[in-house]
Design a protein around this motif. Structure first.
Motif, short mmCIF file in Angstrom:
data_model
loop_
_atom_site.label_atom_id
_atom_site.label_comp_id
_atom_site.label_asym_id
_atom_site.label_seq_id
_atom_site.Cartn_x
_atom_site.Cartn_y
_atom_site.Cartn_z
N ASN A 1 -66.75 6.35 71.38
CA ASN A 1 -66.97 5.57 72.59
C ASN A 1 -65.89 5.87 73.63
O ASN A 1 -66.18 6.04 74.82
CB ASN A 1 -66.96 4.09 72.21
N ILE A 2 -64.65 5.97 73.18
CA ILE A 2 -63.54 6.26 74.09
C ILE A 2 -63.68 7.68 74.66
O ILE A 2 -63.49 7.90 75.85
CB ILE A 2 -62.19 6.08 73.36
N LEU A 3 -64.06 8.63 73.81
CA LEU A 3 -64.27 10.00 74.27
C LEU A 3 -65.39 10.06 75.29
O LEU A 3 -65.26 10.67 76.36
CB LEU A 3 -64.58 10.91 73.06
N SER B 1 -65.21 7.88 64.22
CA SER B 1 -65.52 6.45 64.26
C SER B 1 -66.20 6.13 65.58
O SER B 1 -66.12 6.91 66.54
CB SER B 1 -64.24 5.62 64.15
N ILE B 2 -66.85 4.98 65.64
CA ILE B 2 -67.52 4.59 66.88
C ILE B 2 -66.49 4.39 67.99
O ILE B 2 -66.76 4.68 69.16
CB ILE B 2 -68.39 3.33 66.67
N GLU B 3 -65.27 3.96 67.61
CA GLU B 3 -64.23 3.76 68.63
C GLU B 3 -63.84 5.10 69.25
O GLU B 3 -63.80 5.25 70.48
CB GLU B 3 -62.98 3.11 68.04
N ALA B 4 -63.55 6.07 68.39
CA ALA B 4 -63.16 7.39 68.89
C ALA B 4 -64.27 7.95 69.77
O ALA B 4 -64.01 8.50 70.85
CB ALA B 4 -62.87 8.33 67.73
#
Lengths: 309, 309
Positions: free
Chosen positions: B251-253, B246-249
């Protein structure tokens, strides 16, 4: 709070007892050796007596006949798990630690309705990270337990983490609700949950913490990043706890910090009647000791309770 | 391939021309200065002439009257974006770089049906990471562009990244489809997509790569982690490209590697008629130069085409 202050706090507490379920792996005893040496815990080991003896010997465990160590002979994984849980329920131990048995077996015993450690609360995972470039611990939840938490679950997951981190010694934890962006975006559910969680905290539905979000990982941990983006927030740059939007995001973050950022990591499950340490066999002794310290520090000792905590 | 071999490859290529949309920020010229010095690119700057002059002067840009530099006077952000895109379409330039204008303005111009740079393909982001503890570059997709890609989108995102990374010089990229676990779990959609992507690659629906997944971040980048988990895979531990769930995963990475792992990072959008560099103003010059090198290396020059690439 950093790793050192956490250990100092734990050493000052009355010694807690850790019940280890199925202690038939040398790594358990390497960890116990350090924990007893550093005077942070006593242990009750459950498991088949001979196998435990063998593992302890292999680890060079020097406290085999020490009064701080007890042994309970149980024939198999299930009975070890049940016995360890019984020890918690009967107040002989206050922290549950996984020995060498599948996490699923231990959790089944923890979660069973009769005789388990349920409190009615959701069980969630809190990971703690000591990072070379950060002067305080960073906690991440939930990167291991809840697969796709909805907003209700997230509320409980945040409260669980706040309660634990507060007991560890952070008086009013700052919680960042992570997302890919800092604006509320109708196409990004994580940002909507963030907005709700912020309001819930303002309305007293989540307590003892300051919550802000949505925040990117950078704005959560770097004051410079937050300033560059013009984010006005009492959490940005100084977050103690990060709520990750999904188990995938959390798991990937957890491992990137472990593999590339030189983090020392600890972790535990919270929300049950006692903290549960579920380290993997492959975790380092330092990591397991960190987990134990986290778990022990979340225990409100009888002494502190009578003192009115 | 590491950062050095990427730059060596780019230096050996015929020089490509970069069209910069709205070049009114000194950081653009700091990057251009280095790129020209290192002989990896020529530039055409679009933007209001006086503002560009001012920014260039502020940056101490020493190639203002050099033959490798051209200036095109455009009155505003939109006309700068459109002019830069026109330069690509008319083969005066082969890489598009964002100057100082909102990414949304540039993308709107890129994606417009008449006169844009669409190819019918999805536009996706590929980030490149040079990490202190890794001897080759790690590419992550898509941590910035597609919000919640379904399996069809993921297929295109993987193919976009593979095509780009292959052109950069990795002949058959190893692609890890990231998830929180290594088993296919009906409750975790990322693991189902992973299984499908693996089979799609076996059936020739995705080409020029080896795909495996679901893989945890640890198993994707660490051979030891993969071995400990008994994972038999030609990708595990050696992944070139990570597809994030996902974009969240993603972006956080992306940000955890940037903020805590000492990574040098580059990035570009692929899937359009030319690679698009959309660095932020706050990115370091090293990071922007890395992005440019990535973008230039994905360009198949006319020379290589006639040589049969």
């Amino acid at each position: 709070m950093n790793l050192e202050t956490l250990f100092q706090k734990v050493k000052k507490q009355p010694t807690e007892t850790v019940a280890v379920a199925h202690a038939v792996d040398p790594s358990v005893f390497l960890t116990a050796e350090r924990a007893i040496e550093e005077d942070i815990a006593s242990f009750i080991f459950t498991g088949p007596r001979e196998e435990m003896e063998k593992a302890a010997k292999k680890a060079g465990f020097s406290f085999r006949h020490d009064p701080r160590v007890q042994w309970i002979n149980t024939p198999d994984e299930n009975s070890s798990a049940n016995k360890a849980i019984e020890l918690i329920k009967e107040h002989h131990a206050s922290v549950l630690m996984k020995g060498m048995l599948p996490t699923a077996v231990l959790l089944k015993a923890v979660l069973k309705k009769e005789g388990g450690l349920r409190t009615g609360n959701i069980l969630s995972h809190v990971a703690g990270f000591s990072l070379p470039h950060r002067n305080k611990l960073l906690f991440i939840t939930d990167s291991a337990m809840n697969i796709s938490p909805d907003l209700t679950d997230k509320t409980a997951i945040v409260q669980n983490a706040v309660t634990a981190v507060k007991r560890m010694g952070v008086s009013k934890p700052k919680v960042a609700i992570l997302a890919a962006v800092e604006t509320v975006n109708t196409n990004m559910p994580a940002t909507l949950d963030a907005a709700s969680l912020v309001q819930m905290s303002k309305r007293g539905q989540i307590n003892d913490c300051v919550i802000d979000g949505p925040l990117g990982f950078d704005s959560a941990v770097s004051t410079e990043a937050a300033e560059q983006k013009n984010i006005q927030s009492s959490v940005a740059g100084q977050a103690d706890i990060l709520l990750v939007p999904s188990i995938e995001a959390g798991n990937i973050l957890y491992k990137s910090l472990t593999y590339f950022a030189g983090a020392t990591v600890g972790g535990l499950l919270v929300g049950a009647r006692a903290a549960v340490v579920v380290s993997s066999r492959s975790d380092s002794v330092d990591s397991k000791l960190f987990s134990l310290a986290m778990a022990i520090s979340t225990k409100i000792s009888k002494k502190s309770i009578t003192q009115g905590e």
